[in-house]
Design an enzyme around this catalytic site. Structure first.
Site, short mmCIF file in Angstrom:
data_model
loop_
_atom_site.label_atom_id
_atom_site.label_comp_id
_atom_site.label_asym_id
_atom_site.label_seq_id
_atom_site.Cartn_x
_atom_site.Cartn_y
_atom_site.Cartn_z
N TYR A 1 0.86 -1.18 0.00
CA TYR A 1 0.00 0.00 0.00
C TYR A 1 0.90 1.24 0.00
O TYR A 1 1.40 1.65 1.04
CB TYR A 1 -0.91 -0.07 1.22
CG TYR A 1 -1.92 1.05 1.38
CD1 TYR A 1 -2.07 2.07 0.45
CD2 TYR A 1 -2.74 1.08 2.51
CE1 TYR A 1 -2.99 3.08 0.62
CE2 TYR A 1 -3.68 2.08 2.69
CZ TYR A 1 -3.80 3.09 1.74
OH TYR A 1 -4.70 4.09 1.91
N LYS B 1 -0.94 -1.03 -4.35
CA LYS B 1 -2.02 -0.03 -4.31
C LYS B 1 -1.33 1.32 -4.34
O LYS B 1 -0.77 1.77 -3.35
CB LYS B 1 -2.86 -0.18 -3.05
CG LYS B 1 -3.98 0.85 -2.93
CD LYS B 1 -4.69 0.72 -1.59
CE LYS B 1 -5.84 1.72 -1.45
NZ LYS B 1 -5.41 3.12 -1.35
#
Length: 301
Positions: free
Chosen positions: A133, A163
Site C-alpha cells: 500500500y 495499491k
C-alpha cells in the site's frame, strides 16, 4: 483483481461501536453499482482508529460476503510488524488478498527494510496475493515503486502488486511497465482517475467509488470512445464532489456521513473525523443537485 475497488468505511452504530450487520447490504450496494472489489480496513476505513479485534471482525464479516462478483482485499498494515502478521494470519483464509502500508511512526529510510517488512507479512498469508500500500503522503515512505518491485519481486512469491495512492504518474507508469506488466498496479487517486487511462490502467482503489461508481464508469467509457472533452468534464464533477465534502469539516467524515443518502448508513465517524448532521447532509445533497452530480451517484436498488 481489477475494475473499480471501493475503499470501504467501517460501519458503526450510534455509540461508535462496529456495525458489521450492515456489511451484506453494503456488499450488495457495491456490486449493484458496478464495483468489483472492496478494499477494507484502509485509510478510508479508519484502520488507525480501530483496535486489532475490530479489524479482525471486519475482515471476518467481509469474508462472508465476498463472491465471484466482489473480491475483498484486507489492509493489515500496522506500526507493529507483529500485529500486522497477526492480522495477515487471521485473513489468510477469509479474504482474496491482503495489503500493508509502510510503518508510519518510526518511518523507514531504507528500501530493503520496507521489503523485509512486506516479506514477513506476506508470508503469513502465502496462498493469496499481497499488495504493498503505497501512500507516501501518510506513510512517509517515498521510495520509487520500480525500485521496490525490482527488490521485492524475487523475495515475495505472492506479491500481487501495489495499491498506488500517489499523484506521481511517471512512477506509476514505470511500475506498471515493470517486467512487462507482471505486477498489478492499482491506481489510488480518485481525483485524477482520468490521468491513469492513457497508461492502460484497469484497476482502481478509492473512497469515492462508494459514492460515484457510475461517474467513473462513464469517464472510462467516454475516454474509450475518444470523447476526451466529456471525460474531462465528468472528471471535474469528481473533483467538485471531493471539494464540496472536504469543505464540510473534512472529506473522510463527511463522505462517510453522506453514505446515508445512498441507502447504506455507515453511522458516525471516530475522532478526529467529523460526523455531519442531517441538515449538513441535506445541504450537500442540494449542492450536488445544483452541480449536476446527482445523476452519477451510486444507488441502492
Amino acid at each position: 483483481m481489477n475494475g473499480l475497488i471501493a475503499a470501504t468505511y467501517a460501519p458503526m452504530h450510534n455509540d461508535k461501536s462496529l456495525n458489521v450487520d450492515i456489511i451484506p447490504l453494503y456488499g450488495n450496494f457495491l456490486t449493484q453499482n458496478g464495483v468489483k472489489g472492496a478494499f477494507i480496513n484502509g485509510s478510508t476505513g479508519d484502520f488507525a482508529s480501530l483496535n486489532t479485534e475490530e479489524r479482525k471482525a471486519l475482515a471476518s464479516a467481509w469474508g462472508k460476503v465476498k463472491s465471484q462478483d466482489l473480491f475483498v482485499i484486507d489492509h493489515v498494515g500496522h506500526t507493529s510488524i507483529d500485529v500486522a502478521k497477526e492480522l495477515a494470519t487471521h485473513s489468510a483464509d477469509r479474504v482474496d488478498g491482503i495489503a500493508a502500508i509502510a510503518p508510519f511512526y518510526f518511518r523507514l529510510s531504507r528500501l530493503d527494510k520496507l521489503v523485509e517488512y512486506c516479506k514477513e507479512i506476506a508470508a503469513c498469508a502465502p496462498n493469496i496475493p499481497f499488495y504493498y500500500y503505497h501512500i507516501p503522503e501518510l506513510s512517509g515512505a517515498s521510495f520509487s515503486m520500480v525500485d521496490f518491485l525490482e527488490l521485492a519481486t524475487p523475495q515475495i512469491p505472492n506479491l500481487g502488486g501495489i495499491k498506488f495512492t500517489n499523484n506521481n504518474i511517471v512512477d506509476y507508469q514505470y511500475a506498471k511497465d515493470f517486467n512487462k506488466g507482471s505486477a498489478n498496479i492499482l491506481f489510488g487517486y480518485d481525483e485524477i482517475f482520468l490521468s491513469s487511462l492513457p497508461y492502460g490502467a484497469n484497476g482502481w482503489v478509492g473512497s469515492t467509488y462508494n459514492h460515484l461508481a457510475p461517474l467513473y464508469l462513464s469517464i472510462r467509457n467516454a475516454f474509450n470512445d475518444g470523447n476526451h472533452e466529456l471525460a474531462a468534464a465528468l472528471q471535474q464533477k469528481s473533483m467538485e464532489f471531493v471539494d464540496l465534502l472536504n469543505a464540510k469539516g473534512g472529506f473522510s467524515g463527511a463522505a462517510k456521513s453522506f453514505m446515508k443518502v445512498l441507502g447504506v448508513d455507515c453511522g458516525p465517524s471516530r475522532f478526529p473525523h467529523t460526523t455531519l448532521t442531517d441538515l449538513q447532509i441535506e445541504e450537500i445533497h442540494n449542492a450536488l443537485i445544483a452541480l449536476g452530480i446527482t445523476p452519477y451517484l451510486s444507488k441502492l436498488r
